[in-house]
Write a protein that holds these residues in place. Structure first.
Motif, PDB file in Angstrom:
ATOM      1  N   VAL A  92      29.255  54.954 100.319  1.00 53.16           N
ATOM      2  CA  VAL A  92      28.444  54.875  98.954  1.00 53.16           C
ATOM      3  C   VAL A  92      28.644  53.212  98.542  1.00 53.16           C
ATOM      4  CG1 VAL A  92      28.243  55.455  96.716  1.00 53.16           C
ATOM      5  CG2 VAL A  92      28.834  57.094  98.444  1.00 53.16           C
ATOM      6  N   PHE A  93      27.414  52.438  98.653  1.00 57.47           N
ATOM      7  CA  PHE A  93      27.661  51.072  98.292  1.00 57.47           C
ATOM      8  C   PHE A  93      27.708  51.002  96.583  1.00 57.47           C
ATOM      9  CE2 PHE A  93      26.731  51.219 102.716  1.00 57.47           C
ATOM     10  CZ  PHE A  93      27.548  49.855 102.887  1.00 57.47           C
ATOM     11  N   ILE A  94      28.440  50.264  96.103  1.00 56.48           N
ATOM     12  CA  ILE A  94      28.514  50.438  94.622  1.00 56.48           C
ATOM     13  C   ILE A  94      27.825  49.033  94.268  1.00 56.48           C
ATOM     14  CG2 ILE A  94      30.314  50.100  92.607  1.00 56.48           C
ATOM     15  CD1 ILE A  94      30.280  52.764  94.296  1.00 56.48           C
ATOM     16  N   ASP A  95      27.046  49.095  93.138  1.00 54.45           N
ATOM     17  CA  ASP A  95      26.585  48.174  92.467  1.00 54.45           C
ATOM     18  C   ASP A  95      26.687  48.146  90.840  1.00 54.45           C
ATOM     19  OD1 ASP A  95      25.039  45.799  91.702  1.00 54.45           O
ATOM     20  OD2 ASP A  95      22.984  46.448  92.382  1.00 54.45           O
ATOM     21  N   GLU A  96      26.581  47.222  90.019  1.00 59.37           N
ATOM     22  CA  GLU A  96      26.678  47.354  88.614  1.00 59.37           C
ATOM     23  C   GLU A  96      25.584  46.945  87.725  1.00 59.37           C
ATOM     24  OE1 GLU A  96      30.332  44.806  87.272  1.00 59.37           O
ATOM     25  OE2 GLU A  96      31.677  45.734  88.989  1.00 59.37           O
ATOM     26  N   GLU A  97      25.409  47.647  86.631  1.00 60.07           N
ATOM     27  CA  GLU A  97      24.329  47.316  85.703  1.00 60.07           C
ATOM     28  C   GLU A  97      24.923  46.246  84.870  1.00 60.07           C
ATOM     29  OE1 GLU A  97      22.839  50.606  83.762  1.00 60.07           O
ATOM     30  OE2 GLU A  97      21.999  51.504  85.666  1.00 60.07           O
ATOM     31  N   PRO A  98      24.117  45.453  84.532  1.00 62.08           N
ATOM     32  CA  PRO A  98      24.599  44.337  83.524  1.00 62.08           C
ATOM     33  C   PRO A  98      24.819  45.016  82.032  1.00 62.08           C
ATOM     34  CG  PRO A  98      22.604  43.427  84.545  1.00 62.08           C
ATOM     35  CD  PRO A  98      22.666  44.843  84.882  1.00 62.08           C
ATOM     36  N   HIS A  99      25.783  44.270  81.210  1.00 61.12           N
ATOM     37  CA  HIS A  99      26.177  45.152  79.997  1.00 61.12           C
ATOM     38  C   HIS A  99      25.826  44.338  78.900  1.00 61.12           C
ATOM     39  CE1 HIS A  99      28.772  47.280  77.042  1.00 61.12           C
ATOM     40  NE2 HIS A  99      28.756  48.136  77.793  1.00 61.12           N
ATOM     41  N   GLU A 100      25.464  44.802  77.940  1.00 62.87           N
ATOM     42  CA  GLU A 100      24.733  43.994  76.707  1.00 62.87           C
ATOM     43  C   GLU A 100      25.909  43.444  75.919  1.00 62.87           C
ATOM     44  OE1 GLU A 100      24.317  47.661  73.669  1.00 62.87           O
ATOM     45  OE2 GLU A 100      22.287  46.778  74.397  1.00 62.87           O
ATOM     46  N   THR A 101      27.080  43.899  76.148  1.00 64.25           N
ATOM     47  CA  THR A 101      28.211  43.338  75.133  1.00 64.25           C
ATOM     48  C   THR A 101      28.965  42.830  76.086  1.00 64.25           C
ATOM     49  OG1 THR A 101      27.673  45.213  73.680  1.00 64.25           O
ATOM     50  CG2 THR A 101      29.888  43.880  73.506  1.00 64.25           C
ATOM     51  N   PHE A 102      29.589  43.069  77.152  1.00 62.25           N
ATOM     52  CA  PHE A 102      30.631  42.602  77.870  1.00 62.25           C
ATOM     53  C   PHE A 102      30.265  41.939  79.221  1.00 62.25           C
ATOM     54  CE2 PHE A 102      32.330  46.233  75.501  1.00 62.25           C
ATOM     55  CZ  PHE A 102      33.267  45.386  74.623  1.00 62.25           C
ATOM     56  N   VAL A 103      30.910  40.795  79.733  1.00 60.60           N
ATOM     57  CA  VAL A 103      30.678  40.337  80.981  1.00 60.60           C
ATOM     58  C   VAL A 103      32.009  40.884  81.807  1.00 60.60           C
ATOM     59  CG1 VAL A 103      30.602  38.362  82.412  1.00 60.60           C
ATOM     60  CG2 VAL A 103      29.148  38.544  79.913  1.00 60.60           C
ATOM     61  N   ARG A 104      31.978  41.013  83.005  1.00 64.70           N
ATOM     62  CA  ARG A 104      33.099  41.469  83.736  1.00 64.70           C
ATOM     63  C   ARG A 104      33.745  40.265  84.612  1.00 64.70           C
ATOM     64  NH1 ARG A 104      33.804  46.382  88.063  1.00 64.70           N
ATOM     65  NH2 ARG A 104      36.026  46.122  88.395  1.00 64.70           N
ATOM     66  N   ASP A 105      34.948  40.056  84.490  1.00 67.59           N
ATOM     67  CA  ASP A 105      35.603  39.226  85.338  1.00 67.59           C
ATOM     68  C   ASP A 105      36.892  39.718  86.134  1.00 67.59           C
ATOM     69  OD1 ASP A 105      36.493  36.883  86.536  1.00 67.59           O
ATOM     70  OD2 ASP A 105      37.554  36.022  84.853  1.00 67.59           O
ATOM     71  N   GLY A 106      36.549  40.210  87.224  1.00 65.67           N
ATOM     72  CA  GLY A 106      37.531  41.123  87.989  1.00 65.67           C
ATOM     73  C   GLY A 106      37.777  42.390  87.238  1.00 65.67           C
ATOM     74  N   ASN A 107      39.110  42.406  86.568  1.00 62.17           N
ATOM     75  CA  ASN A 107      39.606  43.761  85.767  1.00 62.17           C
ATOM     76  C   ASN A 107      39.371  43.458  84.050  1.00 62.17           C
ATOM     77  OD1 ASN A 107      40.965  44.365  88.645  1.00 62.17           O
ATOM     78  ND2 ASN A 107      40.169  46.225  87.883  1.00 62.17           N
ATOM     79  N   ASP A 108      39.169  42.031  84.234  1.00 60.56           N
ATOM     80  CA  ASP A 108      38.825  41.568  82.621  1.00 60.56           C
ATOM     81  C   ASP A 108      37.520  41.848  82.101  1.00 60.56           C
ATOM     82  OD1 ASP A 108      41.571  41.021  82.812  1.00 60.56           O
ATOM     83  OD2 ASP A 108      41.515  38.807  83.007  1.00 60.56           O
ATOM     84  N   LEU A 109      37.327  42.140  80.808  1.00 60.24           N
ATOM     85  CA  LEU A 109      36.234  41.932  80.195  1.00 60.24           C
ATOM     86  C   LEU A 109      35.998  40.902  79.169  1.00 60.24           C
ATOM     87  CD1 LEU A 109      35.703  45.789  79.347  1.00 60.24           C
ATOM     88  CD2 LEU A 109      34.540  44.723  81.044  1.00 60.24           C
ATOM     89  N   ILE A 110      34.870  40.047  79.134  1.00 59.62           N
ATOM     90  CA  ILE A 110      34.814  38.972  78.384  1.00 59.62           C
ATOM     91  C   ILE A 110      33.930  39.389  77.153  1.00 59.62           C
ATOM     92  CG2 ILE A 110      34.116  36.366  78.276  1.00 59.62           C
ATOM     93  CD1 ILE A 110      34.725  36.547  80.875  1.00 59.62           C
ATOM     94  N   TYR A 111      34.259  39.120  75.962  1.00 56.42           N
ATOM     95  CA  TYR A 111      33.387  39.270  74.796  1.00 56.42           C
ATOM     96  C   TYR A 111      33.420  38.117  73.908  1.00 56.42           C
ATOM     97  CZ  TYR A 111      32.017  41.035  70.043  1.00 56.42           C
ATOM     98  OH  TYR A 111      31.292  41.277  69.301  1.00 56.42           O
ATOM     99  N   ASN A 112      32.146  37.551  73.810  1.00 56.99           N
ATOM    100  CA  ASN A 112      31.845  36.369  73.186  1.00 56.99           C
ATOM    101  C   ASN A 112      31.574  36.725  71.512  1.00 56.99           C
ATOM    102  OD1 ASN A 112      31.855  34.727  75.217  1.00 56.99           O
ATOM    103  ND2 ASN A 112      30.140  35.403  76.022  1.00 56.99           N
ATOM    104  N   LEU A 113      32.554  36.393  70.820  1.00 56.07           N
ATOM    105  CA  LEU A 113      32.644  36.681  69.424  1.00 56.07           C
ATOM    106  C   LEU A 113      31.862  35.335  68.441  1.00 56.07           C
ATOM    107  CD1 LEU A 113      33.196  38.208  66.945  1.00 56.07           C
ATOM    108  CD2 LEU A 113      35.450  36.963  66.951  1.00 56.07           C
TER     109      LEU A 113
END
Length: 386
Positions: free
Chosen positions: A260-281
């Motif tokens: 099973v090959f994994i892909d990700e859907e873009p998120h409207e709130t967060f941007v992924r960076d490794g295991n961190d999540l980035i939120y622009n306030l």
């Protein structure tokens, strides 16, 4: 044609190495370069053959003595080891293990132990699926169901490949051993080599009356609903292997796997960076200037209250520990962070009253910034352009 390497160099042993040292060295190399560990790797296949050739000469005291005396230039030393009996590059590498089964006992490659050969089972091929996950699914892990087109056991013969009431009989070509032996003459005397029986494919048995529905293969095309559990923390590009859910093996053989090959859907709130999540306030100017309580969204759907200091500057970063994505099990522990990047919104249009209010601050030294801050900003730009 590549020049032959010294057999001792191939195995990585000294010329005075004992028989046990030679055996251990060959076993290590052969396992490392076994095709099951290096599928499609021609270089590994050649190293596998090269090691078998070296061991074939050095493990026997008589042939080793002749090699030590004459090297490759000795009488009839042009071949070293003949692989023709295995069908050249397309040979089954397990046959080499069967030749030297005494040194692979118990390791699990090809089932050879103590020099005896286990009858082979057909293995079904692997299947590949691609799944696109949301960050929410990645955060918690998810179980998904897929309807998969695949080879399934033939229902008419229950996967055996034989007509009902008909069974199997011992292969007369290999007499049930699953292998055939080739005897060749060399300068060292008669040499025996084994390969998979071409009639029974290594099973040691042949079907008397083939199933008319599947033609004796024991498989047919079908569908199956497969439930696949994907662990939390996976990332785009990772592959989750699901053993035993691939194509069925012929004649009740071993099932392949599903990759099973994994892909990700873009998120409207967060941007992924490794295991961190980035939120622009994006702060409004009064809150940035006066400070106060704000709410930060999380991937779980909850809100975190954070108190901002007065005079919060654009570009400031907040790091909320352990509020990111989990680490995939087996690759560490814990969770990443939620990183909040702060920007300040400056309106493009102002009402008359707003303009009048802001005009009152124009000449205020406090709103111009202190000299140290201005000098620091100037120096950053100066260094950038220089």
């Amino acid at each position: 044609m590549a020049q032959k390497r010294d057999y001792y160099e191939v195995l990585g042993v000294a010329k005075g190495a004992t028989e046990d040292e030679i055996k251990k060295a060959y076993r290590k190399i052969a396992i490392k370069y076994h095709p099951d560990r290096n599928p499609g790797d021609k270089e590994a296949e050649e190293k596998f053959k090269e090691a078998a050739e070296a061991y074939n000469v050095l493990h026997d005291p008589k042939t080793r003595q002749q090699y030590d005396q004459f090297g490759f230039d000795g009488p009839g030393m042009g071949g070293g080891f003949d692989f023709s009996g295995f069908g050249g590059a397309s040979m089954n590498m397990d046959d080499i293990f069967s030749m030297f089964g005494d040194i692979f006992g118990g390791h699990g490659f090809g089932g050879f132990g103590g020099g005896s050969r286990r009858q082979q089972q057909h293995r079904g091929t692997d299947l590949r699926l691609k799944v696109k996950l949301t960050l929410e699914e990645i955060n918690t892990g998810v179980t998904k169901k897929f309807k998969v087109r695949k080879d399934v056991p033939c229902p008419h013969c229950s996967g055996s490949g034989a007509e009902k009431g008909s069974g199997k009989e011992t292969c007369q070509t290999c007499h049930g051993s699953g292998v055939i032996t080739h005897t060749t003459q060399s300068i060292f005397g008669m040499m025996q080599q084994q390969s998979v029986c071409p009639v029974c494919g290594g099973s040691g048995e042949v079907i008397k009356n083939k199933c008319t529905h599947c033609g004796g293969t024991g498989i047919e095309k079908g569908e199956e609903v497969v439930e696949i559990t994907i662990p939390a923390g996976v990332a785009a590009g990772m592959v989750v292997n699901v053993p035993g859910k691939g194509n069925a093996g012929k004649n009740n053989g071993v099932n392949g796997d599903i990759q099973v090959f994994i892909d990700e859907e873009p998120h409207e709130t967060f941007v992924r960076d490794g295991n961190d999540l980035i939120y622009n306030l994006l702060l409004d100017f009064p809150t940035a200037a006066l400070g106060g309580d704000i709410e930060i969204p999380t991937i779980e759907g909850t809100k975190l209250k954070v108190k901002l200091d007065n005079g919060t500057q654009p570009g400031k970063t907040l790091r909320l520990r352990g509020k990111g994505l989990p680490v995939v099990q087996g690759y560490g522990s814990g969770k990443g962070d939620l990183v909040v990047n702060i920007s300040v919104y400056i309106p493009k249009t102002l009402s008359r009253e707003e303009k009048q209010t802001i005009e009152q601050f124009r000449n205020s030294d406090n709103f111009k910034g202190d000299k140290q801050t201005r000098d620091s900003i100037f120096q950053k730009f100066k260094n950038y352009f220089n």
